[in-house]
Enzyme design. Structure first.
Site, PDB file in Angstrom:
ATOM      1  N   ASN A 176       0.714  -1.145   0.137  1.00 46.62           N
ATOM      2  CA  ASN A 176       0.101   0.064  -0.191  1.00 46.62           C
ATOM      3  C   ASN A 176       0.953   1.327   0.062  1.00 46.62           C
ATOM      4  O   ASN A 176       1.598   1.628   1.058  1.00 46.62           O
ATOM      5  CB  ASN A 176      -0.892  -0.134   1.113  1.00 46.62           C
ATOM      6  CG  ASN A 176      -1.917   1.110   1.408  1.00 46.62           C
ATOM      7  OD1 ASN A 176      -1.805   1.918   0.516  1.00 46.62           O
ATOM      8  ND2 ASN A 176      -2.374   1.350   2.564  1.00 46.62           N
ATOM      9  N   TRP A 177       1.083   1.727  -1.194  1.00 51.16           N
ATOM     10  CA  TRP A 177       2.189   2.873  -1.167  1.00 51.16           C
ATOM     11  C   TRP A 177       1.315   4.314  -0.617  1.00 51.16           C
ATOM     12  O   TRP A 177       2.137   5.278  -0.502  1.00 51.16           O
ATOM     13  CB  TRP A 177       2.239   3.115  -2.699  1.00 51.16           C
ATOM     14  CG  TRP A 177       3.485   2.273  -3.243  1.00 51.16           C
ATOM     15  CD1 TRP A 177       3.719   0.883  -2.684  1.00 51.16           C
ATOM     16  CD2 TRP A 177       3.854   2.234  -4.608  1.00 51.16           C
ATOM     17  NE1 TRP A 177       4.751   0.267  -3.460  1.00 51.16           N
ATOM     18  CE2 TRP A 177       4.908   1.097  -4.994  1.00 51.16           C
ATOM     19  CE3 TRP A 177       3.686   2.917  -5.826  1.00 51.16           C
ATOM     20  CZ2 TRP A 177       5.513   0.760  -5.868  1.00 51.16           C
ATOM     21  CZ3 TRP A 177       4.423   2.583  -6.998  1.00 51.16           C
ATOM     22  CH2 TRP A 177       5.327   1.542  -7.023  1.00 51.16           C
ATOM     23  N   LYS A 178       0.057   4.219  -0.478  1.00 51.14           N
ATOM     24  CA  LYS A 178      -0.491   5.146   0.294  1.00 51.14           C
ATOM     25  C   LYS A 178      -0.537   6.494  -0.814  1.00 51.14           C
ATOM     26  O   LYS A 178      -0.254   6.173  -1.994  1.00 51.14           O
ATOM     27  CB  LYS A 178      -0.234   5.733   1.470  1.00 51.14           C
ATOM     28  CG  LYS A 178      -0.170   4.427   2.355  1.00 51.14           C
ATOM     29  CD  LYS A 178      -0.157   4.650   3.795  1.00 51.14           C
ATOM     30  CE  LYS A 178      -0.480   3.373   4.592  1.00 51.14           C
ATOM     31  NZ  LYS A 178      -0.322   3.706   6.055  1.00 51.14           N
ATOM     32  N   HIS A 197      -9.888   0.642   4.850  1.00 49.11           N
ATOM     33  CA  HIS A 197      -8.364   1.215   5.217  1.00 49.11           C
ATOM     34  C   HIS A 197      -8.641   2.123   6.483  1.00 49.11           C
ATOM     35  O   HIS A 197      -9.603   3.012   6.574  1.00 49.11           O
ATOM     36  CB  HIS A 197      -7.356   1.693   4.436  1.00 49.11           C
ATOM     37  CG  HIS A 197      -6.211   1.883   5.093  1.00 49.11           C
ATOM     38  ND1 HIS A 197      -5.643   2.845   5.753  1.00 49.11           N
ATOM     39  CD2 HIS A 197      -4.918   1.011   4.924  1.00 49.11           C
ATOM     40  CE1 HIS A 197      -4.439   2.583   6.267  1.00 49.11           C
ATOM     41  NE2 HIS A 197      -3.996   1.365   5.708  1.00 49.11           N
ATOM     42  N   GLU A 206      -7.158   4.667   7.617  1.00 48.71           N
ATOM     43  CA  GLU A 206      -7.018   6.202   7.329  1.00 48.71           C
ATOM     44  C   GLU A 206      -8.323   6.318   6.560  1.00 48.71           C
ATOM     45  O   GLU A 206      -8.392   7.879   6.606  1.00 48.71           O
ATOM     46  CB  GLU A 206      -5.854   6.302   6.516  1.00 48.71           C
ATOM     47  CG  GLU A 206      -4.466   6.030   7.106  1.00 48.71           C
ATOM     48  CD  GLU A 206      -3.373   5.761   6.688  1.00 48.71           C
ATOM     49  OE1 GLU A 206      -3.181   5.885   5.406  1.00 48.71           O
ATOM     50  OE2 GLU A 206      -2.146   5.128   7.281  1.00 48.71           O
ATOM     51  N   GLU A 241      -5.484  -4.908  10.649  1.00 50.74           N
ATOM     52  CA  GLU A 241      -4.455  -3.901  10.784  1.00 50.74           C
ATOM     53  C   GLU A 241      -4.775  -3.074  12.097  1.00 50.74           C
ATOM     54  O   GLU A 241      -5.737  -2.427  12.032  1.00 50.74           O
ATOM     55  CB  GLU A 241      -4.515  -3.056   9.745  1.00 50.74           C
ATOM     56  CG  GLU A 241      -4.325  -3.545   8.378  1.00 50.74           C
ATOM     57  CD  GLU A 241      -3.668  -2.428   7.337  1.00 50.74           C
ATOM     58  OE1 GLU A 241      -2.398  -2.767   6.824  1.00 50.74           O
ATOM     59  OE2 GLU A 241      -4.413  -1.429   7.269  1.00 50.74           O
ATOM     60  N   GLY A 268       1.968   2.750  10.969  1.00 53.49           N
ATOM     61  CA  GLY A 268       2.648   3.889  10.520  1.00 53.49           C
ATOM     62  C   GLY A 268       3.320   4.406  11.781  1.00 53.49           C
ATOM     63  O   GLY A 268       4.117   5.521  11.890  1.00 53.49           O
ATOM     64  N   SER A 282       2.981  -1.511  10.485  1.00 60.44           N
ATOM     65  CA  SER A 282       4.540  -1.541  10.740  1.00 60.44           C
ATOM     66  C   SER A 282       5.217  -2.934  10.502  1.00 60.44           C
ATOM     67  O   SER A 282       6.159  -3.191  11.227  1.00 60.44           O
ATOM     68  CB  SER A 282       4.933  -1.194  12.236  1.00 60.44           C
ATOM     69  OG  SER A 282       4.440   0.352  12.271  1.00 60.44           O
ATOM     70  N   GLY A 320       2.827  -0.914   4.410  1.00 59.90           N
ATOM     71  CA  GLY A 320       2.413   0.515   3.954  1.00 59.90           C
ATOM     72  C   GLY A 320       4.272   0.740   3.778  1.00 59.90           C
ATOM     73  O   GLY A 320       4.731   0.647   2.871  1.00 59.90           O
ATOM     74  N   GLY A 321       4.777   1.644   4.651  1.00 57.49           N
ATOM     75  CA  GLY A 321       5.948   2.239   4.826  1.00 57.49           C
ATOM     76  C   GLY A 321       7.121   1.477   4.049  1.00 57.49           C
ATOM     77  O   GLY A 321       7.883   2.052   3.211  1.00 57.49           O
TER      78      GLY A 321
HETATM   79  P1  PGA Z   1       2.574   0.802   7.783  1.00 53.97           P
HETATM   80  O1  PGA Z   1       0.971   0.543   7.027  1.00 53.97           O
HETATM   81  O2  PGA Z   1       3.216  -0.608   7.164  1.00 53.97           O
HETATM   82  O3  PGA Z   1       3.253   1.961   7.173  1.00 53.97           O
HETATM   83  O4  PGA Z   1       2.330   0.497   9.283  1.00 53.97           O
HETATM   84  C1  PGA Z   1       0.338  -0.356   6.679  1.00 53.97           C
HETATM   85  C2  PGA Z   1      -0.872  -0.007   6.198  1.00 53.97           C
HETATM   86  O5  PGA Z   1      -1.569   1.352   6.539  1.00 53.97           O
HETATM   87  O6  PGA Z   1      -1.616  -0.624   5.239  1.00 53.97           O
END
Ligand code: PGA
Length: 251
Positions: free
Chosen positions: A13-15, A96, A98, A168, A174, A213, A234-235
């Site tokens: 997930n590159w956001k 998600h 967010e 999640e 994050g 994370s 994500g990150g």
């Molecule tokens: P993260 O994000 O690996 O940066 O914690 C995961 C996600 O939001 O899907």
């Protein structure tokens, strides 16, 4: 079906990150031999076509990070699940945290987007998870069960056969905080038990992946748990080498 028959699934997930240059660099850093797991890249919508053409010929599939419920219409700035399919995506991240927190997506809206993804022929990657307060109150399982119930009520339990579930915990996204493998396994097992109780067909075959994370350093011990079938990253997915290593750890 035993867990060993579930093929590992790892999604990036590159956001809201990326440039055309980053995509080219990412592809040149990607290893010659793609790890033997289902790998999905979810770039920002605008880069989907570019990412697809740059990764052409590699054993990688593509997804979008969100879609609108309606298939078309006067929704300025929005994108339909059907459009994602038309552009070659096979997956859509749905619910998600967010999107829930920053864009006000309620459980009902998430269920609508889940249904829209299926209608368009996309596989939803359904995100569920509790906040830190909810965990401290001992409500983690109830919160996740309620999020799943919204899908079951609107779409029917049978629809959960055709998705990937991403557990999640919101407090781990994050933040550098990861659920311990035991904490994550407990929740994954609880989610699977709920799928079985709800009569979801082939509940033992539904992939439940962990997100929050995930890095090379913690991936192997998470993937060693019997109900953790991969990750939504994500990150760490913004670095091709690290993401490929996480995929290798899942293989
Ligand atoms: P993260 O994000 O690996 O940066 O914690 C995961 C996600 O939001 O899907």
């Amino acid at each position: 079906m035993t867990e060993s028959r579930r093929r590992a699934f790892v999604a990036a997930n590159w956001k809201m990150h990326g440039t055309r240059r980053m995509v080219l660099d990412y592809a040149s850093d990607w290893p010659e031999t793609t790890p033997q797991v289902d790998i999905v890249l979810c770039p920002p919508w605008g880069y989907l076509g570019h990412v697809r053409s740059v990764f052409d010929g590699k054993d990688i599939r593509f997804g979008v990070q969100h879609t609108e419920i309606e298939p078309h219409g006067a929704f300025t700035g929005e994108h339909a699940a059907e459009m994602a399919r038309d552009l070659g995506a096979e997956f859509a991240i749905v619910g998600h945290s967010e999107r829930r927190r920053l864009f006000g997506e309620t459980d009902e809206v998430v269920a609508g987007k889940f249904a829209a993804a299926l209608r368009a022929g996309l596989t939803p990657i359904l995100c569920v998870g509790e906040t830190l307060d909810e965990r401290r109150q001992g409500a983690a399982e109830t919160v996740v069960a309620t999020q799943l119930d919204a899908i079951i009520d609107q779409c029917g339990a049978s629809m959960l056969t055709d998705c990937v579930i991403a557990y999640e915990p919101v407090w781990a996204i994050g933040t550098g905080e990861t659920a311990t493998p035991a904490e994550a396994q407990e929740m994954h097992a609880a989610i699977r038990a709920k799928l079985v109780r709800q009569g979801v067909a082939q509940a033992e075959g539904v992939r439940i992946v962990y997100g929050g994370s995930v890095k090379v350093a913690n991936a192997p011990e998470l993937f060693a748990e019997p109900d953790i079938d991969g990750a939504l990253v994500g990150g760490a997915s913004l670095d091709a080498v690290e993401f490929a290593e996480i995929c290798c750890a899942a293989a």
